[in-house]
Design an enzyme around this catalytic site. Structure first.
Site, mmCIF file in Angstrom:
data_model
loop_
_atom_site.group_PDB
_atom_site.id
_atom_site.type_symbol
_atom_site.label_atom_id
_atom_site.label_comp_id
_atom_site.label_asym_id
_atom_site.label_seq_id
_atom_site.Cartn_x
_atom_site.Cartn_y
_atom_site.Cartn_z
ATOM 1 N N CYS A 116 0.825 -1.213 0.000
ATOM 2 C CA CYS A 116 0.000 0.000 0.000
ATOM 3 C C CYS A 116 0.860 1.265 0.000
ATOM 4 O O CYS A 116 1.408 1.652 1.031
ATOM 5 C CB CYS A 116 -0.926 -0.027 1.217
ATOM 6 S SG CYS A 116 -1.893 1.469 1.383
ATOM 7 N N CYS A 139 -0.470 4.082 2.252
ATOM 8 C CA CYS A 139 -0.234 3.876 3.691
ATOM 9 C C CYS A 139 1.244 4.120 4.035
ATOM 10 O O CYS A 139 1.554 4.750 5.033
ATOM 11 C CB CYS A 139 -0.574 2.455 4.119
ATOM 12 S SG CYS A 139 -2.037 1.778 3.367
ATOM 13 N N ASP A 140 2.157 3.591 3.227
ATOM 14 C CA ASP A 140 3.574 3.538 3.612
ATOM 15 C C ASP A 140 4.493 4.427 2.782
ATOM 16 O O ASP A 140 5.671 4.577 3.120
ATOM 17 C CB ASP A 140 4.087 2.080 3.487
ATOM 18 C CG ASP A 140 3.291 1.128 4.367
ATOM 19 O OD1 ASP A 140 2.765 1.579 5.390
ATOM 20 O OD2 ASP A 140 3.196 -0.060 4.021
#
Ligand code: NAP
Length: 301
Positions: free
Chosen positions: A131, A134-135
């Site tokens: 992701c 997200c990261d």
């Protein structure tokens, strides 16, 4: 209590189904294992949903949840562990308890496919990610890789190009599977460097991911990167239904456009079923179809 319907999965298909069952007057319980919204939550931008020209996946999911909450949604964040879908009353055992209903709508979606190459498991959470939204920020100003050639891979690469110094897009074929508009945007982004055809043979490093070993027609290539974002497709989470419903070779439920399974009162909606196009709009449509089928079933129609 015996509900009219239990919906398993709180992505677009499940929430759309709940919108219809609640508006249709059915007592409805929705079970979601992780967060509501499903896969779309991590999409930076959705540009192909009718009448919503541009919206983030997270904002879309929140709006959908609020729309369904406004008609009385009851949601429990529990993972289904066992399903007994046969008979007039069906039972779902979850991480939090046991629930019963006269109908079930199975809308569990899919989860990320793995590469199954050496180093993938070892560096999960230490450079290997599924992701970018997200990261990605963890790798600001660094060189990263995205693996895959579908819409997700191209979207992830474009998102990361706004954060990272260089994005190596690694695809096993010489043509992208992604739609033309995304491919063209990626081609215009100077920070995206395509490696194709190329496959990741190994992921290496000490404590964190440091390098990818690529196999290309010209031989092996070492590619130093700080992270690898895997976007090589999805696999359906249908194991619990395997004893009851026929699955395709790839694990999708062989359920038609009417969303009816071979078991009376059990319906399947969204990406977990075999279908020609997996998009938000088709997941929402499935939710509506499955809910209408459940309403008709309960009316004896
Ligand atoms: P996908 O379309 O199935 O693409 C997966 C990609 O990974 C393909 O390019 C495939 O290569 C590659 N791949 C598969 N297994 C691999 C392996 N073992 N090693 C290396 N590469 C591998 O998956 P997706 O991009 O996650 O999309 C899933 C669905 O969601 C699609 O229907 C897509 O259209 C939809 N989606 C839509 C949007 C949007 O409309 N905005 C955004 C995201 C996703 P090959 O091409 O060689 O098969």
């Amino acid at each position: 209590m015996i509900y009219d319907v239990i919906i398993i999965g709180g992505g677009t298909a499940g929430l759309s189904a709940a919108l219809y069952t609640l508006r249709g007057g059915l007592s409805t319980l929705l079970l979601e294992a992780e967060v509501h919204g499903g896969q779309i939550v991590v999409s930076p931008e959705v540009e192909n949903y009718p009448a919503l020209p541009k919206i983030s996946g997270a904002a879309y999911a929140q709006q959908l949840l609020e729309q369904v909450e406004a008609v009385g949604l009851q949601i429990k964040y529990e993972a289904a562990k066992q399903i007994e879908p046969e008979g007039a009353v069906k039972t779902v055992t979850t991480t939090g308890g046991q629930y019963q209903a006269r109908t079930l709508i199975w809308a569990v979606g899919v989860s990320p496919r793995r590469l199954h190459c050496p180093g993938e498991e070892k560096f999960l959470g230490r450079g290997v990610s599924f992701c970018a939204t997200c990261d990605g920020a963890l790798y600001r100003g660094q060189e990263v890789a995205v693996i895959g050639g579908g819409n997700t891979a191209l979207e992830e690469a474009l998102f990361l190009a706004g954060i990272c110094s260089r994005v190596h897009l690694i695809h096993r074929r010489s043509e992208f599977r992604a739609e033309k508009a995304l491919t063209e945007r990626a081609a215009q982004e100077s920070r995206i460097v395509a490696h194709m055809p190329a496959e990741v043979a190994e992921i290496t490093g000490e404590k964190r991911l440091e390098e990818l070993l690529l196999t290309t027609p010209a031989g092996e290539e070492e590619l130093p990167v700080s992270a690898a974002f895997l976007a090589v497709g999805k696999i359906p989470a249908n194991e619990l239904l395997q004893p009851y419903v026929t699955l395709s070779e790839a694990g999708y439920l062989l359920v038609g456009e009417d969303c009816k399974t071979n078991i009376p009162g059990l319906f399947a909606a969204g990406d977990c079923r075999e279908k020609p196009l997996r998009q938000l709009v088709t997941a929402a449509a499935d939710g509506a179809v499955a809910a209408s089928a459940a309403i008709s079933y309960l009316r004896g129609a």
